[in-house]
Design an enzyme around this catalytic site. Structure first.
Site, PDB file in Angstrom:
ATOM      1  N   ASP A  13       5.371  -4.159   1.116  1.00 24.76           N
ATOM      2  CA  ASP A  13       5.000  -2.827   1.611  1.00 24.76           C
ATOM      3  C   ASP A  13       4.434  -1.933   0.510  1.00 24.76           C
ATOM      4  O   ASP A  13       4.597  -0.716   0.543  1.00 24.76           O
ATOM      5  CB  ASP A  13       6.196  -2.114   2.278  1.00 24.76           C
ATOM      6  CG  ASP A  13       6.820  -2.982   3.339  1.00 24.76           C
ATOM      7  OD1 ASP A  13       6.082  -3.576   4.130  1.00 24.76           O
ATOM      8  OD2 ASP A  13       8.066  -3.088   3.368  1.00 24.76           O
ATOM      9  N   GLU A  14       3.767  -2.538  -0.462  1.00 17.99           N
ATOM     10  CA  GLU A  14       3.191  -1.746  -1.554  1.00 17.99           C
ATOM     11  C   GLU A  14       1.853  -1.138  -1.161  1.00 17.99           C
ATOM     12  O   GLU A  14       1.308  -0.314  -1.903  1.00 17.99           O
ATOM     13  CB  GLU A  14       2.964  -2.624  -2.809  1.00 17.99           C
ATOM     14  CG  GLU A  14       4.229  -3.185  -3.438  1.00 17.99           C
ATOM     15  CD  GLU A  14       4.563  -4.560  -2.879  1.00 17.99           C
ATOM     16  OE1 GLU A  14       3.882  -4.984  -1.912  1.00 17.99           O
ATOM     17  OE2 GLU A  14       5.496  -5.204  -3.378  1.00 17.99           O
ATOM     18  N   GLY A  15       1.311  -1.551  -0.029  1.00 17.45           N
ATOM     19  CA  GLY A  15      -0.004  -1.030   0.380  1.00 17.45           C
ATOM     20  C   GLY A  15      -1.106  -2.037   0.098  1.00 17.45           C
ATOM     21  O   GLY A  15      -2.246  -1.662  -0.204  1.00 17.45           O
ATOM     22  N   LYS A  18      -4.603  -1.937   2.354  1.00 17.18           N
ATOM     23  CA  LYS A  18      -5.691  -1.029   1.974  1.00 17.18           C
ATOM     24  C   LYS A  18      -6.465  -1.577   0.773  1.00 17.18           C
ATOM     25  O   LYS A  18      -7.695  -1.545   0.751  1.00 17.18           O
ATOM     26  CB  LYS A  18      -5.113   0.357   1.631  1.00 17.18           C
ATOM     27  CG  LYS A  18      -6.141   1.228   0.984  1.00 17.18           C
ATOM     28  CD  LYS A  18      -5.694   2.620   0.660  1.00 17.18           C
ATOM     29  CE  LYS A  18      -6.712   3.226  -0.299  1.00 17.18           C
ATOM     30  NZ  LYS A  18      -6.517   4.638  -0.543  1.00 17.18           N
ATOM     31  N   GLY A  40       3.118  -7.014   7.528  1.00 20.84           N
ATOM     32  CA  GLY A  40       2.367  -6.027   8.301  1.00 20.84           C
ATOM     33  C   GLY A  40       1.442  -5.308   7.342  1.00 20.84           C
ATOM     34  O   GLY A  40       1.909  -4.556   6.495  1.00 20.84           O
ATOM     35  N   HIS A  41       0.150  -5.608   7.406  1.00 19.44           N
ATOM     36  CA  HIS A  41      -0.794  -4.973   6.480  1.00 19.44           C
ATOM     37  C   HIS A  41      -1.543  -3.860   7.208  1.00 19.44           C
ATOM     38  O   HIS A  41      -2.282  -4.106   8.154  1.00 19.44           O
ATOM     39  CB  HIS A  41      -1.757  -6.032   5.920  1.00 19.44           C
ATOM     40  CG  HIS A  41      -1.059  -7.000   5.008  1.00 19.44           C
ATOM     41  ND1 HIS A  41      -1.637  -8.145   4.545  1.00 19.44           N
ATOM     42  CD2 HIS A  41       0.183  -6.980   4.481  1.00 19.44           C
ATOM     43  CE1 HIS A  41      -0.776  -8.784   3.757  1.00 19.44           C
ATOM     44  NE2 HIS A  41       0.330  -8.089   3.711  1.00 19.44           N
ATOM     45  N   THR A  42      -1.297  -2.639   6.773  1.00 25.44           N
ATOM     46  CA  THR A  42      -1.835  -1.472   7.470  1.00 25.44           C
ATOM     47  C   THR A  42      -3.155  -1.030   6.840  1.00 25.44           C
ATOM     48  O   THR A  42      -3.267  -0.934   5.630  1.00 25.44           O
ATOM     49  CB  THR A  42      -0.813  -0.310   7.387  1.00 25.44           C
ATOM     50  OG1 THR A  42       0.443  -0.811   7.847  1.00 25.44           O
ATOM     51  CG2 THR A  42      -1.227   0.873   8.238  1.00 25.44           C
ATOM     52  N   GLN A 224       4.212  -9.922   1.593  1.00 25.31           N
ATOM     53  CA  GLN A 224       5.513  -9.529   1.035  1.00 25.31           C
ATOM     54  C   GLN A 224       5.375  -9.151  -0.451  1.00 25.31           C
ATOM     55  O   GLN A 224       4.301  -8.744  -0.869  1.00 25.31           O
ATOM     56  CB  GLN A 224       6.567 -10.635   1.218  1.00 25.31           C
ATOM     57  CG  GLN A 224       7.033 -10.806   2.658  1.00 25.31           C
ATOM     58  CD  GLN A 224       6.152 -11.745   3.455  1.00 25.31           C
ATOM     59  OE1 GLN A 224       5.745 -12.777   2.969  1.00 25.31           O
ATOM     60  NE2 GLN A 224       5.857 -11.387   4.681  1.00 25.31           N
ATOM     61  N   PRO A 304      13.584   1.827   9.250  1.00 28.30           N
ATOM     62  CA  PRO A 304      13.407   2.744   8.111  1.00 28.30           C
ATOM     63  C   PRO A 304      13.538   1.950   6.814  1.00 28.30           C
ATOM     64  O   PRO A 304      14.423   1.107   6.696  1.00 28.30           O
ATOM     65  CB  PRO A 304      14.558   3.745   8.233  1.00 28.30           C
ATOM     66  CG  PRO A 304      15.316   3.394   9.457  1.00 28.30           C
ATOM     67  CD  PRO A 304      14.772   2.133  10.047  1.00 28.30           C
ATOM     68  N   LEU A 332       0.477   7.399  -4.854  1.00 33.06           N
ATOM     69  CA  LEU A 332       0.806   8.374  -5.905  1.00 33.06           C
ATOM     70  C   LEU A 332       0.970   9.767  -5.288  1.00 33.06           C
ATOM     71  O   LEU A 332       1.791  10.558  -5.736  1.00 33.06           O
ATOM     72  CB  LEU A 332      -0.302   8.373  -6.979  1.00 33.06           C
ATOM     73  CG  LEU A 332      -0.004   9.198  -8.213  1.00 33.06           C
ATOM     74  CD1 LEU A 332       1.177   8.628  -8.991  1.00 33.06           C
ATOM     75  CD2 LEU A 332      -1.217   9.277  -9.138  1.00 33.06           C
ATOM     76  N   GLY A 415      -4.127   8.355  -1.164  1.00 30.15           N
ATOM     77  CA  GLY A 415      -4.018   8.673   0.257  1.00 30.15           C
ATOM     78  C   GLY A 415      -4.322   7.415   1.050  1.00 30.15           C
ATOM     79  O   GLY A 415      -4.820   6.432   0.486  1.00 30.15           O
TER      80      GLY A 415
HETATM   81  P1  IMP Z   1      11.990 -12.834   6.666  1.00 28.36           P
HETATM   82  O1  IMP Z   1      10.774 -12.968   5.821  1.00 28.36           O
HETATM   83  O2  IMP Z   1      11.707 -12.301   8.047  1.00 28.36           O
HETATM   84  O3  IMP Z   1      12.822 -14.071   6.670  1.00 28.36           O
HETATM   85  O4  IMP Z   1      12.928 -11.716   5.990  1.00 28.36           O
HETATM   86  C1  IMP Z   1      13.501 -11.899   4.709  1.00 28.36           C
HETATM   87  C2  IMP Z   1      13.492 -10.604   3.914  1.00 28.36           C
HETATM   88  O5  IMP Z   1      12.156 -10.265   3.591  1.00 28.36           O
HETATM   89  C3  IMP Z   1      14.052  -9.409   4.683  1.00 28.36           C
HETATM   90  O6  IMP Z   1      14.673  -8.526   3.753  1.00 28.36           O
HETATM   91  C4  IMP Z   1      12.802  -8.746   5.234  1.00 28.36           C
HETATM   92  O7  IMP Z   1      13.001  -7.375   5.501  1.00 28.36           O
HETATM   93  C5  IMP Z   1      11.849  -8.955   4.074  1.00 28.36           C
HETATM   94  N1  IMP Z   1      10.440  -8.953   4.489  1.00 28.36           N
HETATM   95  C6  IMP Z   1       9.769  -9.917   5.168  1.00 28.36           C
HETATM   96  N2  IMP Z   1       8.484  -9.560   5.331  1.00 28.36           N
HETATM   97  C7  IMP Z   1       8.323  -8.379   4.730  1.00 28.36           C
HETATM   98  C8  IMP Z   1       7.205  -7.518   4.529  1.00 28.36           C
HETATM   99  O8  IMP Z   1       6.066  -7.803   4.926  1.00 28.36           O
HETATM  100  N3  IMP Z   1       7.450  -6.373   3.853  1.00 28.36           N
HETATM  101  C9  IMP Z   1       8.665  -6.063   3.335  1.00 28.36           C
HETATM  102  N4  IMP Z   1       9.737  -6.836   3.501  1.00 28.36           N
HETATM  103  C10 IMP Z   1       9.573  -7.988   4.178  1.00 28.36           C
END
Ligand code: IMP
Length: 433
Positions: A13-15, A18, A40-42, A224, A304, A332, A415
């Site tokens: 989730d570092e972004g 983008k 999830g890449h936004t 990830q 959250p 930032l 942003g």
């Molecule tokens: P899994 O990949 O669904 O097995 O989840 C293992 C761990 O990785 C959990 O803590 C998830 O919340 C985290 N995780 C999996 N995918 C993401 C991602 O895209 N962003 C942030 N955390 C992730």
């Protein structure tokens, strides 16, 4: 032309979405190498926001070919929904999206097992996304997985699924007290899926190597973050793949000697979803402020996110294992308005200072963060076009990061929109060590 790799340097989730979208303007191919629909890449343009889970974020650039590599685990439903969404937006994916015939498929029993096992582990749950990622990789390494290529032969497919379901149903009902899954329904669904994805499936390893030889530039997209890597992350609170740079070679079948740039995406503070140690976590008003201002809610699950200060001990570690050549700093602007900002430079354990990231979770749970406090800034930075336009305190914050890690900064995102990014001109870096 070489391979550039984009890596999450924290817990995901570092972004990355983008940054990959921006870098896609300069490359020919964007290839995803691990993970699945847990990511999830936004991407935001204008007032529109899109979330991609499987298809690489380069798909919105007409001249770019996107590859889902052999290291990815593919959820048919997720890929179908995504292809439909992209097509509905007016983008042609035919011939521009290639799926590896060696990629493993996520099956309904993987999702059922993921969720049942998490319930069973109760207080020791990992906090997975419930998308079946762990069980799919377990089957891959147990050599009982079902790959895209298996869809071609209906008899083989039926035999493999039947055998798998016998075993998985025994686990689901016998161990976890959950409901079993139905073999015929699965076969029907996967045969339908095969008809749809058939035109996209190819030997992506041959394709990528042939394009490399032809001088094409590949951007490899990790999902990830490095601290969720199954080997190098905060095990067992990790995902089941290799988001680190090594995953690029095994997940695409490309040679390491072709990798010329490894860009670490670094959020200006830290977040984590799911369970596991998080040394700089803030369970107070400041943590809540970061969550609200940074919209820190999971792009896949809506959960959250846990929030905290930037952790340079962890960042030094992920910079080392990935050989990061430069950082792209994101969000930032979320720090704007704070009187002061803390940055963790060391950990304290049993009274001594540590510069290195410990490998066992038990130690990581006990260390205390040692902070330096830097002055904040109040000016709106979302319109800054050059590094020099940033307030002096923001520049010092970035320079502090570089001084403590030895990695240069080449991009700063201020942003969510494409244009809200400070880019280095050509080879000139924004901040150098
Ligand atoms: P899994 O990949 O669904 O097995 O989840 C293992 C761990 O990785 C959990 O803590 C998830 O919340 C985290 N995780 C999996 N995918 C993401 C991602 O895209 N962003 C942030 N955390 C992730």
């Amino acid at each position: 032309m070489p391979i550039s790799v984009v890596i999450g340097s924290q817990w995901g989730d570092e972004g990355k979405g983008k940054i990959v979208d921006l870098l896609s303007q300069e490359v020919d191919i964007v290839a995803r190498y691990q993970g699945g629909a847990n990511a999830g890449h936004t991407i935001c343009w204008g007032d529109k926001t899109f979330v991609l889970h499987l298809v690489p974020s380069g798909i919105f650039h007409e001249g770019v070919t996107c590859v889902i590599g052999n290291g990815v685990v593919i959820d048919p439903k997720a890929v179908l929904d995504e292809i439909r969404m992209i097509t509905d937006l007016g983008y042609d994916v035919q011939g521009r999206l290639l799926i590896s015939h060696n990629a493993h498929l996520i099956m309904p029993y993987h999702k059922a097992l993921d969720q049942a096992r998490e319930r069973y582990r109760d207080a020791e749950a990992i906090g997975t996304t419930g998308r079946g990622i762990g069980p799919a990789y377990m089957d891959k390494f147990a050599r009982t997985g079902i790959r895209v290529v298996d869809l071609l032969d209906r008899d083989v497919l039926r035999a493999k699924i039947t055998r798998a379901v016998e075993e998985k149903n025994a686990m689901l009902t016998g161990i976890y007290g959950a409901e079993g899954v139905d073999v015929d329904a699965i076969i029907e669904e996967y045969v339908e899926f095969d008809k749809f994805i058939d035109p996209f499936v190819t030997d992506t390893t041959q394709y990528l190597n042939q394009e490399l030889k032809a001088g094409k530039h590949i951007l490899a997209e990790g999902a990830q973050g490095s601290l969720l890597d199954v080997d190098f992350g905060t095990y067992p609170y990790v995902t089941s793949s290799h988001p680190t740079v090594g995953g690029c070679c095994t997940g695409l079948g490309v040679p390491p000697t072709e990798i010329k740039r490894v860009i670490g995406i670094v959020k200006a503070y830290c977040t984590r979803v799911g369970n596991g140690p998080f040394v700089t976590e803030l369970n107070d008003e400041m943590g809540e402020r970061l969550r609200q201002v940074g919209h820190e809610f999971g792009a896949t699950t809506g959960r959250p996110r846990r929030t905290g200060w930037l952790d340079l001990v962890a960042l030094r570690y992920t910079s080392m294992i990935n050989g990061l050549t430069d950082y792209a700093i994101t969000k930032l602007d979320v720090l704007t308005g704070l009187d002061e900002i803390k940055v963790c430079t060391h950990y304290r354990y049993n009274g001594t200072l540590h510069e290195r990231f410990p490998s066992e979770v038990q130690t990581l749970e006990k260390v205390e963060p040692v902070y330096e406090t830097l002055p904040g800034w109040k000016e709106d930075i979302t319109g800054c076009e050059r590094f020099e336009d940033l307030p002096v305190e923001a520049r010092e914050y970035l320079q502090f990061m570089v001084r403590h890690t030895g990695v240069d900064i080449s991009m700063v995102s201020t942003g969510p929109k494409r244009e809200q990014t400070i880019l280095s001109e050509r080879e000139r870096l924004l901040v150098t060590a």
